[in-house]
Scaffold this motif. Sequence first.
Motif, PDB file in Angstrom:
ATOM      1  N   GLY A  10       0.826  -1.198   0.000  1.00 55.23           N
ATOM      2  CA  GLY A  10       0.000   0.000   0.000  1.00 55.23           C
ATOM      3  C   GLY A  10       0.858   1.243   0.000  1.00 55.23           C
ATOM      4  N   GLY A  11       0.252   2.370   0.352  1.00 59.47           N
ATOM      5  CA  GLY A  11       0.957   3.637   0.414  1.00 59.47           C
ATOM      6  C   GLY A  11       1.866   3.722   1.620  1.00 59.47           C
ATOM      7  N   GLY A  38      19.490   4.047   3.581  1.00 58.77           N
ATOM      8  CA  GLY A  38      19.228   4.750   2.331  1.00 58.77           C
ATOM      9  C   GLY A  38      17.910   4.299   1.726  1.00 58.77           C
ATOM     10  N   VAL A  39      17.167   5.229   1.131  1.00 56.78           N
ATOM     11  CA  VAL A  39      15.884   4.905   0.505  1.00 56.78           C
ATOM     12  C   VAL A  39      16.028   5.048  -1.003  1.00 56.78           C
ATOM     13  CG1 VAL A  39      13.397   5.282   0.554  1.00 56.78           C
ATOM     14  CG2 VAL A  39      14.784   5.953   2.529  1.00 56.78           C
ATOM     15  N   ASN A  40      15.630   4.005  -1.734  1.00 56.72           N
ATOM     16  CA  ASN A  40      15.686   3.981  -3.186  1.00 56.72           C
ATOM     17  C   ASN A  40      14.282   3.866  -3.764  1.00 56.72           C
ATOM     18  OD1 ASN A  40      18.692   3.724  -3.661  1.00 56.72           O
ATOM     19  ND2 ASN A  40      18.355   1.966  -2.321  1.00 56.72           N
ATOM     20  N   PRO A  41      14.089   4.253  -5.031  1.00 57.62           N
ATOM     21  CA  PRO A  41      12.774   4.060  -5.643  1.00 57.62           C
ATOM     22  C   PRO A  41      12.275   2.622  -5.558  1.00 57.62           C
ATOM     23  CG  PRO A  41      14.074   5.526  -6.995  1.00 57.62           C
ATOM     24  CD  PRO A  41      14.996   5.035  -5.908  1.00 57.62           C
ATOM     25  N   THR A  42      13.173   1.643  -5.687  1.00 59.59           N
ATOM     26  CA  THR A  42      12.734   0.250  -5.610  1.00 59.59           C
ATOM     27  C   THR A  42      12.148  -0.093  -4.244  1.00 59.59           C
ATOM     28  OG1 THR A  42      13.396  -2.041  -6.076  1.00 59.59           O
ATOM     29  CG2 THR A  42      14.988  -0.676  -4.900  1.00 59.59           C
ATOM     30  N   ASP A  43      12.560   0.630  -3.184  1.00 59.11           N
ATOM     31  CA  ASP A  43      12.026   0.368  -1.847  1.00 59.11           C
ATOM     32  C   ASP A  43      10.544   0.720  -1.765  1.00 59.11           C
ATOM     33  OD1 ASP A  43      14.485  -0.552  -0.672  1.00 59.11           O
ATOM     34  OD2 ASP A  43      15.157   1.520  -0.570  1.00 59.11           O
ATOM     35  N   TRP A  44      10.182   1.911  -2.275  1.00 54.15           N
ATOM     36  CA  TRP A  44       8.761   2.263  -2.187  1.00 54.15           C
ATOM     37  C   TRP A  44       7.929   1.469  -3.187  1.00 54.15           C
ATOM     38  CZ3 TRP A  44       5.647   3.995  -6.006  1.00 54.15           C
ATOM     39  CH2 TRP A  44       6.175   4.722  -7.068  1.00 54.15           C
ATOM     40  N   LYS A  45       8.514   1.139  -4.342  1.00 51.26           N
ATOM     41  CA  LYS A  45       7.769   0.354  -5.324  1.00 51.26           C
ATOM     42  C   LYS A  45       7.500  -1.055  -4.799  1.00 51.26           C
ATOM     43  CE  LYS A  45       9.552   2.977  -9.241  1.00 51.26           C
ATOM     44  NZ  LYS A  45      10.463   2.976 -10.414  1.00 51.26           N
ATOM     45  N   THR A  46       8.468  -1.634  -4.098  1.00 45.06           N
ATOM     46  CA  THR A  46       8.259  -2.948  -3.488  1.00 45.06           C
ATOM     47  C   THR A  46       7.190  -2.873  -2.405  1.00 45.06           C
ATOM     48  OG1 THR A  46      10.544  -3.597  -3.945  1.00 45.06           O
ATOM     49  CG2 THR A  46       9.387  -4.826  -2.237  1.00 45.06           C
ATOM     50  N   ARG A  47       7.258  -1.849  -1.574  1.00 47.53           N
ATOM     51  CA  ARG A  47       6.238  -1.656  -0.532  1.00 47.53           C
ATOM     52  C   ARG A  47       4.848  -1.498  -1.136  1.00 47.53           C
ATOM     53  NH1 ARG A  47       6.145   3.718   0.120  1.00 47.53           N
ATOM     54  NH2 ARG A  47       4.218   3.530  -1.097  1.00 47.53           N
ATOM     55  N   ALA A  48       4.779  -0.776  -2.242  1.00 50.52           N
ATOM     56  CA  ALA A  48       3.484  -0.522  -2.870  1.00 50.52           C
ATOM     57  C   ALA A  48       2.943  -1.732  -3.631  1.00 50.52           C
ATOM     58  CB  ALA A  48       3.594   0.671  -3.819  1.00 50.52           C
ATOM     59  N   GLY A  49       3.810  -2.730  -3.858  1.00 48.41           N
ATOM     60  CA  GLY A  49       3.391  -3.899  -4.627  1.00 48.41           C
ATOM     61  C   GLY A  49       3.457  -3.675  -6.117  1.00 48.41           C
ATOM     62  N   ALA A  50       4.237  -2.651  -6.544  1.00 47.94           N
ATOM     63  CA  ALA A  50       4.297  -2.307  -7.963  1.00 47.94           C
ATOM     64  C   ALA A  50       5.257  -3.181  -8.749  1.00 47.94           C
ATOM     65  CB  ALA A  50       4.712  -0.844  -8.111  1.00 47.94           C
ATOM     66  N   THR A  51       6.117  -3.933  -8.056  1.00 51.18           N
ATOM     67  CA  THR A  51       7.108  -4.758  -8.750  1.00 51.18           C
ATOM     68  C   THR A  51       6.777  -6.242  -8.640  1.00 51.18           C
ATOM     69  OG1 THR A  51       8.498  -4.548  -6.763  1.00 51.18           O
ATOM     70  CG2 THR A  51       8.983  -3.080  -8.605  1.00 51.18           C
ATOM     71  N   ASN A  52       6.862  -6.779  -7.431  1.00 49.41           N
ATOM     72  CA  ASN A  52       6.585  -8.203  -7.221  1.00 49.41           C
ATOM     73  C   ASN A  52       5.637  -8.375  -6.044  1.00 49.41           C
ATOM     74  OD1 ASN A  52       8.484  -9.347  -9.210  1.00 49.41           O
ATOM     75  ND2 ASN A  52      10.037  -8.400  -7.905  1.00 49.41           N
ATOM     76  N   PRO A  53       4.900  -9.487  -5.991  1.00 51.25           N
ATOM     77  CA  PRO A  53       4.041  -9.734  -4.829  1.00 51.25           C
ATOM     78  C   PRO A  53       4.871  -9.827  -3.551  1.00 51.25           C
ATOM     79  CG  PRO A  53       3.551 -11.264  -6.627  1.00 51.25           C
ATOM     80  CD  PRO A  53       4.809 -10.553  -7.008  1.00 51.25           C
ATOM     81  N   LYS A  54       4.293  -9.389  -2.447  1.00 49.39           N
ATOM     82  CA  LYS A  54       4.977  -9.463  -1.155  1.00 49.39           C
ATOM     83  C   LYS A  54       5.254 -10.927  -0.803  1.00 49.39           C
ATOM     84  CE  LYS A  54       2.780  -8.269   2.632  1.00 49.39           C
ATOM     85  NZ  LYS A  54       2.957  -9.364   3.586  1.00 49.39           N
ATOM     86  N   GLN A  55       6.511 -11.225  -0.447  1.00 52.50           N
ATOM     87  CA  GLN A  55       6.933 -12.601  -0.222  1.00 52.50           C
ATOM     88  C   GLN A  55       6.811 -13.056   1.225  1.00 52.50           C
ATOM     89  OE1 GLN A  55      10.932 -11.805  -2.156  1.00 52.50           O
ATOM     90  NE2 GLN A  55      10.517 -13.818  -3.015  1.00 52.50           N
TER      91      GLN A  55
END
Length: 339
Positions: A10-11, A38-55
């Motif tokens: 989610g957000g 450090g915070v990267n774009p991939t960190d928020w995208k993973t949290r948001a579920g925009a890349t892969n399902p939560k494992q």
Amino acid sequence: MKAIIYRDNGGPEVLQLLDREVPAPGPGEVRVRIAVSGVNPTDWKTRAGATNPKQFPEVTPHLDGAGTVDAVGDGVDPGRVGQRVWVFMATAGRPTGTAAEFTVVAADRAVPLPDDVSFDVGASLGVPALTAHRALTVGEDGPSRLHPGALEGKVVLAAGGAGAVGHAAIQLARWAGATVISTISGPEKARLATAAGAHHVVNYREGDPAAAIRAIAPDGVDIIAEVALGANLALDLAVLRTRGTISTYANDGGKPVELDVRQNMTLNTRFQFLVLYTVGPAALAAAAEDVAAAVADGALPVGEEHGLPLTRFPLAETAAAHQAVEDGTVGKVLVDVSS
């Protein structure tokens, strides 16, 4: 220990600050007391579920960070306790990253950090620096490793040099001896790219940027580190030399990519798409070793005066840090975890 966790995608509001047990390192692992995450774009995208399902049922985010080894598992040199380190890919295949007072990682993912190099630098390496290294080492006629002189005689174009990966690409290419050009969108980003070490900056929104780049590199650019392939492809192909390489690590803006096959056949263009999750252990190990050497040489400083402004948040405000990255804050977003 204090840790940021989320249980559902989610957000930023799904992030919570909770107490968790301090983890114990297993065989081949080290436990790191995190100072800065450090915070990267991939960190928020993973949290948001925009890349892969939560494992995992519960996740502590963030791939990168820096701190001090405070315990080691079996098979790891006990002399590493007390060692300052930078951590990379902490959440790759694991549920616990660096947004916590302690994290456990494989020993080779905690890289020694010189005493005279700040934790801010350490937390800013990881994804940006390793991605930049990969982008610079996949050319047909270029080196597979970086060191001073490795890119001597080469011309590197860093698209979006004011971003974290673009910044690292400028610094690493300069350290390795390349002539470095960066495309930027305005005077402020030009200032940042120049501070990072770019020899030349070209505003892609003004005049004829292809002509400006060709004036600097009449024979064309050897390697392009690309952040927005769809938007920049026409410019890239207009300035790429024959057998040159476009290394793309993102497609900011999301514009579809359409290839003119004949044009790319004639150029013998090499496209390298890259993401660290699947780059393979050998490439990761080589990149970490070369980046560590660049750090030891003082080649990867951060901060406004070095072209990478730092925006900081306390651990309790990690949600705001994620929002800042998602909103496109220029520079690097850091979370202060412990003193």
